[in-house]
Design a protein around this motif. Sequence first.
Motif, PDB file in Angstrom:
ATOM      1  N   ILE A 148      64.880  44.599  33.013  1.00  0.00           N
ATOM      2  CA  ILE A 148      64.574  44.589  31.579  1.00  0.00           C
ATOM      3  C   ILE A 148      63.102  44.887  31.347  1.00  0.00           C
ATOM      4  O   ILE A 148      62.735  45.603  30.409  1.00  0.00           O
ATOM      5  N   VAL A 149      62.246  44.353  32.213  1.00  0.00           N
ATOM      6  CA  VAL A 149      60.814  44.667  32.112  1.00  0.00           C
ATOM      7  C   VAL A 149      60.604  46.168  32.233  1.00  0.00           C
ATOM      8  O   VAL A 149      59.871  46.781  31.444  1.00  0.00           O
ATOM      9  N   ALA A 150      61.279  46.784  33.215  1.00  0.00           N
ATOM     10  CA  ALA A 150      61.150  48.234  33.402  1.00  0.00           C
ATOM     11  C   ALA A 150      61.721  48.994  32.216  1.00  0.00           C
ATOM     12  O   ALA A 150      61.141  49.996  31.768  1.00  0.00           O
ATOM     13  N   LEU A 151      62.869  48.526  31.686  1.00  0.00           N
ATOM     14  CA  LEU A 151      63.491  49.194  30.545  1.00  0.00           C
ATOM     15  C   LEU A 151      62.572  49.174  29.333  1.00  0.00           C
ATOM     16  O   LEU A 151      62.314  50.228  28.717  1.00  0.00           O
ATOM     17  N   VAL A 152      62.079  47.995  28.955  1.00  0.00           N
ATOM     18  CA  VAL A 152      61.224  47.879  27.770  1.00  0.00           C
ATOM     19  C   VAL A 152      59.919  48.644  27.974  1.00  0.00           C
ATOM     20  O   VAL A 152      59.450  49.354  27.065  1.00  0.00           O
ATOM     21  N   SER A 153      59.335  48.549  29.162  1.00  0.00           N
ATOM     22  CA  SER A 153      58.083  49.252  29.431  1.00  0.00           C
ATOM     23  C   SER A 153      58.273  50.761  29.293  1.00  0.00           C
ATOM     24  O   SER A 153      57.425  51.459  28.708  1.00  0.00           O
ATOM     25  N   GLY A 154      59.385  51.272  29.817  1.00  0.00           N
ATOM     26  CA  GLY A 154      59.658  52.702  29.714  1.00  0.00           C
ATOM     27  C   GLY A 154      59.922  53.140  28.288  1.00  0.00           C
ATOM     28  O   GLY A 154      59.442  54.189  27.851  1.00  0.00           O
TER      29      GLY A 154
END
Length: 340
Positions: free
Chosen positions: A206-212
Motif C-alpha cells: 500500500i505504501v508503494a501504491l500510494v507513493s506511485g
Amino acid sequence: MRCTSVRPAELGSTELALWREYAQRGPRNPFLSPEYAQAVGEVRDAARVLVAEDAGQICGFLAIEQHGRIARPIGSGLSDCEGWALAPAASVPGGAALRSAGLIGWDFDTLLDEQVPAGAYRVRRERSPIIAMPDGYEAYLETVRARSKKWLSSMFRKQRKLEREVGEVRFEFASTDDAALRALMRWKSGQYAQLGEWDRFADPGIVALVSGLMKLRSSSCSGALSVLWAGDVPVAAHAGLHSSSVLSWWFPAYDPAYGKYSPGILVLLHLLEGAAAHGIGVVDLGRGKHEYKDATKTGELVVVTGSVDAPGVGALPRRVKRVARAGVRVARKVTARVRA
C-alpha cells in the motif's frame, strides 16, 4: 453477453482508450479509471479487469480483484468507488456473464447504486456525501456560511491563531515533497492505532501504491499530495486522487501536536479552494458519518454493498452458506423472542 478476465497490464492501447471513453459517461471518479486498476495491478497479483463483449463488440470494463473464483473490489479495503465503465445503451452484466469469465460470484462494497445487478442479495445502501462547487469556491463558502456560519468562522479563527503561534499558513495542492508524504503516513498510522483499525501503511504494498499514485498524472486519474504548512512545518496533509472533474477525499491526516488548530478541517477547506482552481467541481468525501462531512457537504451519492452469484452448480456452496446464515439469524431472533 460474455466476459473475459485479464490482468490490467494486458490491456492494449485500443482497450484503454475505449475504457476511458466509456468512463466519461459515468461519475468520472478516479477509482473507476484504468490508471488506478493498473497501479493496483503492480502491487497486487489478484488485480484483474473483466472485459464485457456483446455481439463481438467490447461494451464494458470492470476492475476487480479475483480471489479464487470470486470477484471482489479492486484495491480492496482502499477504494471508495467501484463500477462498470459501459458503452452507451449497454446493460450491467449479470451472473451469466460472470460465469463466462470463470467466476462463481461477485462481492461488491462501494458499487454505484444504478449498477446493482439483477439477483443481488445482502444489498445495503449507504450515503456518501459530496461537495459540489459548480460556481467556484467562494460561492460554495457562501453556501456553507449560510448554513453553518458559526462553525466556519471558528475554523478561520483557528487558522489565524495557527499563523500567530506557529507560522505563516501556506498550502500546496500537489506537492512533490516525499518527506511530507512520509509524515502523512506516520500520522495516519498513529490514527489507525488510536482507533484500533487496520493500519494500511504497515503494508509495504500500500505504501508503494500510494507513493506511485501521487506521481501519476492523467486526465482520468492523477495523484495529489496536498500539504498545509505553518511556517516551515507541515501540520496536515491529504493524499488523494482526482480526474479532470472529481476529486476523491482519500487519506487525510494531521500532526496531533497541532490538533487544537483543527488542521484536518483547514486542509480540507484549502483543498476545496485548490480543487476549484484546477477546474475540479466535485469532491467525493466517501461514505462514513462525520460531523465535518455534515458541515461541508452539499449533497450525497449512494453506494451499495452486496453480492451476486453466477448461475450453475459452481456457486452452490455460496448459496448453501447464505441459506445457513439466514437460518442462524432466524433461530437467534426466535430464541430472543422466547427469552423475552
